[in-house]
Design an enzyme around this catalytic site. Structure first.
Site, PDB file in Angstrom:
ATOM      1  CE  LYS A 131      35.834 -35.966   5.101  1.00 29.90           C
ATOM      2  NZ  LYS A 131      34.694 -35.362   4.478  1.00 29.90           N
ATOM      3  CG  LEU A 180      36.604 -38.047   0.235  1.00 31.13           C
ATOM      4  CD1 LEU A 180      36.821 -36.452  -0.013  1.00 31.13           C
ATOM      5  CD2 LEU A 180      36.917 -37.830   2.069  1.00 31.13           C
ATOM      6  CB  SER A 206      33.222 -38.954   3.924  1.00 34.84           C
ATOM      7  OG  SER A 206      33.094 -37.407   3.749  1.00 34.84           O
ATOM      8  N   GLY A 228      27.023 -34.302   0.671  1.00 36.98           N
ATOM      9  CA  GLY A 228      25.780 -34.852   0.664  1.00 36.98           C
ATOM     10  C   GLY A 228      25.372 -35.492   2.130  1.00 36.98           C
ATOM     11  N   GLY A 229      26.221 -34.590   2.961  1.00 34.21           N
ATOM     12  CA  GLY A 229      25.785 -34.923   4.527  1.00 34.21           C
ATOM     13  C   GLY A 229      26.946 -35.194   5.474  1.00 34.21           C
ATOM     14  CB  SER A 230      30.402 -35.838   4.377  1.00 36.00           C
ATOM     15  OG  SER A 230      30.110 -36.756   3.388  1.00 36.00           O
TER      16      SER A 230
END
Length: 550
Positions: A131, A180, A206, A228-230
């Site tokens: 990333k 992000l 993200s 938070g779930g990226s």
């Protein structure tokens, strides 16, 4: 006079395009009207038969053939590089492309194996995508900010060093949203990343670039981040496996980030792959490198084969899963029951309070953080992910930030988060009275989102993922199926939990979500990565066995 931010962004995008070998640029790209482009890399004509075989291979096969010398690292890296560039041309998933550097690294590994007969490490010769925020020395990590263009990293991130010492070949960096803090992927520098299974839908965020790239088998293992779930949202929306480890299990030092200094709900790095073996190989290699000796925030916890063998979970026999419902998990339940495991309903405890607490922590300083960075270039802060030409317009803010709170007010929010974690621990422990195994629930199986990948700009709900960030539970995404026009019809409902629930129900149309992957996540407790990987293998095998029978 300062250079206009649009000119700087355009220059960076042109630089990216120039970094692609011209012979890898295709003239037969599918028109935009073709939405499902997941099969295009197989038929585009750029990859040889052997390169197709390499990129179709699972992680176990790749590592075995690399270790034996049957496939050279140069050959494998070239194959995945070509496929990654195809993926870039059809989904816009990459940021940094450094072909010569990666192939030179691969050649060094091949020479080492030839001279010594030994691999450099457990990931010898394996290309790994990163990333954009994960630093590689000498290469930008602009993270979608115009302000950070042309500021190459002075050193590798700790994770980059560890991966290279394990024999891996970092070869591309992948796209993210500005700041992000979005569950989609779009920024002013590189643009929007599309979903390979339906380009009218989001790839998630993200880590949306990683999700799209790995889904198209342009990388055998990628590294995303998750606050938070990226990691999990792109994995679910793009049909891959993805792990959200717990705080500090994978070293984060040396990465760039937004909201640095916010340590109450930190972002974590985690792997994305097309098989669970890729997840396990990555985690074991990183943990075996003792990252706590290079990153003071890394947890001093060695890889445990005992935990992977589920010594705390009945050695993997007669497991009991709690299912968090409301998203069609009957397929998973049936597969697990057929495999001899137990399934009970999971009763969520104070989930809305946990959501709001996390938003309170992030919102305390987010607006000032974003404004400080974007002010350097003059670029606007992105307020919507909906494309300008979209028929469906924005339905409101995704993440409304506060204008700032006092330190004391923030402390109260963080204290409340701590108390909620304490309550949830007791809630989980109390399930021992209903499982019938003599143990509490072994793991929770949950949706990843209240829908499959939605159209661009409409992914407004990350509640199914951020709940586990707040509790710091390990969670691994497993692909299950894809939206079926005949099966996945809208079922009649008379009652709704709230207005959001009703709006989600009314927005569903099977045609809109055509071909979108459907996934679940397997959730374990804090620092249970080994057990979560093992239990995910059990769930995955049960699903595959069930599909084979049907």
């Amino acid at each position: 006079m300062a250079t206009d931010w649009k000119i700087i962004a355009a220059g960076k995008k042109a630089q990216q395009q120039a970094s692609i070998p011209k012979e890898w640029l295709l003239s037969n790209l599918p028109p935009q009207s073709v939405l499902d482009i997941s099969g295009f890399p197989e038929t585009c004509g750029l990859l040889s038969d052997e390169e197709l075989q390499i990129t179709r291979s699972d992680t176990d096969t790749l590592l075995a053939k690399l270790a034996s010398g049957e496939w050279s690292s140069v050959k494998v890296t070239t194959a995945f590089y070509k496929r990654a560039i195809v993926a870039q041309q059809i989904t816009n998933c990459l940021t940094e492309i450094f072909v010569e550097r990666a192939l030179a690294r691969a050649a060094e590994l091949d020479e080492h194996l030839k001279k010594t007969g030994k691999v450099v490490g457990p990931l010898h010769g394996l290309p790994i995508s990163l990333k954009d925020q994960i630093n590689v020395k000498g290469i930008d990590s602009c993270m979608g900010y115009v302000s950070w263009i042309d500021k190459p990293a002075e050193s590798n991130a700790v994770l980059t060093d560890i991966l290279e010492s394990a024999g891996a070949v970092p070869f591309v960096k992948t796209n993210i949203p500005q700041t992000l803090m979005w569950p989609e992927t779009y920024n002013h520098v590189f643009g929007r990343t599309n979903n390979p299974y339906n380009r009218s839908l989001t790839s998630g965020g993200s880590s949306g670039g990683e999700g799209a790239l790995v889904s198209l088998r342009g990388s055998p293992v990628g590294v995303g981040s998750d606050i938070g779930g990226s990691v999990r949202i792109p994995s679910a929306f793009c049909g891959t496996y993805g792990l959200r480890p717990c705080y500090g299990r994978v070293p984060y030092a040396g990465c760039v980030n937004s909201m640095e200094g916010q340590d109450s709900v930190p972002s974590v790095l985690g792997p994305i792959s097309n098989d669970i073996a890729g997840i396990k190989h990555f985690m074991k290699a990183v943990i075996d490198a003792k990252p706590w000796l290079q990153d003071p925030l890394a947890v001093r916890k060695r890889w445990s084969e005992e935990e992977y063998n589920l010594v705390d979970h009945g050695n993997g026999k007669n497991l009991c899963f709690g299912i968090l419902w409301d998203d069609g998990l009957e397929t998973v339940k049936k597969a697990l029951l057929d495999a001899g495991h137990k399934v009970i309903d999971w009763k969520p405890l104070k989930h809305p309070e946990i959501y709001e607490t996390l938003r309170g922590v992030w919102g305390a300083g987010a607006e000032e953080d974003y404004r400080t960075v974007t002010a350097l270039s003059g670029e606007p802060i992105i307020s919507t992910m909906v494309p300008e030409d979209a028929i469906v317009k924005d339905s409101g803010e995704w993440f409304v930030v506060d204008t700032g709170v006092s330190a004391f007010q923030l402390w109260q929010t963080q204290k409340h988060k701590r108390d909620l974690r304490q309550e949830y621990l007791r809630h989980w422990e109390d399930t021992v009275s209903v499982t019938g195994t003599g143990r509490p629930v072994d793991a929770i199986i949950s949706p990843v989102a209240p829908y499959a990948a939605p159209p661009h700009g409409l992914n407004k709900n990350a509640n199914y993922t951020l709940i586990w960030n707040g509790l710091d539970y390990a969670a691994l995404v497993i692909p299950v199926s894809k939206v079926d026009q005949a099966l996945d019809v809208q079922r009649p409902r008379n009652q709704f939990y709230n207005d959001t629930d009703k709006a989600l129900y009314e927005s569903y149309n099977p045609e809109t979500f055509k071909n979108a992957p459907i996934s679940v996540q397997v959730v374990g407790r804090t620092l249970e990565e080994e057990a979560v990987i093992a239990m995910s293998e059990i769930v995955d095998n049960a699903l595959k066995t069930s599909k084979a029978k049907s």
